[in-house]
Scaffold this active site. Structure first.
Site, short mmCIF file in Angstrom:
data_model
loop_
_atom_site.label_atom_id
_atom_site.label_comp_id
_atom_site.label_asym_id
_atom_site.label_seq_id
_atom_site.Cartn_x
_atom_site.Cartn_y
_atom_site.Cartn_z
N MET A 160 0.05 1.88 0.69
CA MET A 160 -1.10 1.21 1.46
C MET A 160 -1.47 0.17 1.16
O MET A 160 -1.73 -0.42 -0.02
CB MET A 160 -2.22 2.36 0.88
CG MET A 160 -1.90 3.95 1.04
SD MET A 160 -3.47 4.73 0.39
CE MET A 160 -2.88 6.44 0.96
N GLU A 198 4.89 0.16 -5.48
CA GLU A 198 3.48 -0.83 -5.79
C GLU A 198 3.01 -0.40 -4.71
O GLU A 198 3.15 0.69 -3.75
CB GLU A 198 3.78 -2.08 -5.77
CG GLU A 198 4.61 -2.60 -4.38
CD GLU A 198 4.73 -4.16 -4.47
OE1 GLU A 198 4.38 -4.82 -5.19
OE2 GLU A 198 5.67 -4.52 -3.68
N ARG A 199 1.60 -0.82 -4.60
CA ARG A 199 0.51 -0.52 -3.49
C ARG A 199 0.22 0.92 -3.37
O ARG A 199 0.34 1.47 -2.20
CB ARG A 199 1.07 -1.33 -2.20
CG ARG A 199 1.22 -2.80 -2.34
CD ARG A 199 1.67 -3.37 -0.93
NE ARG A 199 1.98 -4.84 -1.39
CZ ARG A 199 2.44 -5.45 -0.42
NH1 ARG A 199 2.67 -5.02 1.09
NH2 ARG A 199 2.30 -6.85 -0.49
N MET A 200 -0.46 1.79 -4.36
CA MET A 200 -0.74 2.89 -4.23
C MET A 200 -2.24 2.93 -4.36
O MET A 200 -2.77 3.64 -5.20
CB MET A 200 -0.02 3.72 -5.20
CG MET A 200 1.66 3.59 -4.92
SD MET A 200 2.27 4.46 -6.21
CE MET A 200 2.61 3.35 -7.28
#
Length: 132
Positions: free
Chosen positions: A1, A30-32
């Site tokens: 996300m 990554e990007r959670m």
């Protein structure tokens, strides 16, 4: 996300996002989530694996994490938070708060700014959380 158009689109300062009741598991890197600008409430999510980081942000987002469970992987990064290549002097006043979160297997959250930031941003209007 990924929330936020780009590091140069400052109109995203108006953005308000709640990320709630998700499971982030094996195979995620990554990007959670990852944020640029805005106000973000991360509540009652389950993070049981990540490779680089779980929650990231640049351009001074306000991040309030409440009631999440973070279980770091047996390898790689243990830190939940990631602020890009910024030096601490550049992010130390950004409001990143952890309240009621649960940490396992060496996971840790690096807070910054005002530990009571949620009160500045309408804590009584935010989604209530259960302890991680």
């Amino acid at each position: 996300m990924l929330f936020g158009a780009s590091d140069s689109y400052s109109a995203d300062k108006k953005m308000q996002v709640t990320v709630a009741l998700n499971h982030f598991g094996k195979g995620l890197v990554e990007r959670m989530p990852r944020y640029r600008f805005g106000f973000i409430h991360v509540v009652n999510n389950d993070y049981n694996h990540w490779f680089l980081y779980a929650i990231g942000g640049t351009n001074n987002p306000i991040i309030i994490c409440q009631g999440n469970r973070y279980s770091a992987p047996g390898f790689g990064a243990k830190e939940v938070t990631y602020r890009g290549l910024l030096k601490p002097a550049q992010w130390k006043n950004s409001n990143w708060v952890s309240q009621g979160d649960h940490f396992e297997n060496g996971a840790f959250f690096t807070p910054s700014g005002n530990p009571s930031a949620n009160k500045q941003f309408g804590a009584n209007k935010m989604m209530p959380f259960k302890p991680g």
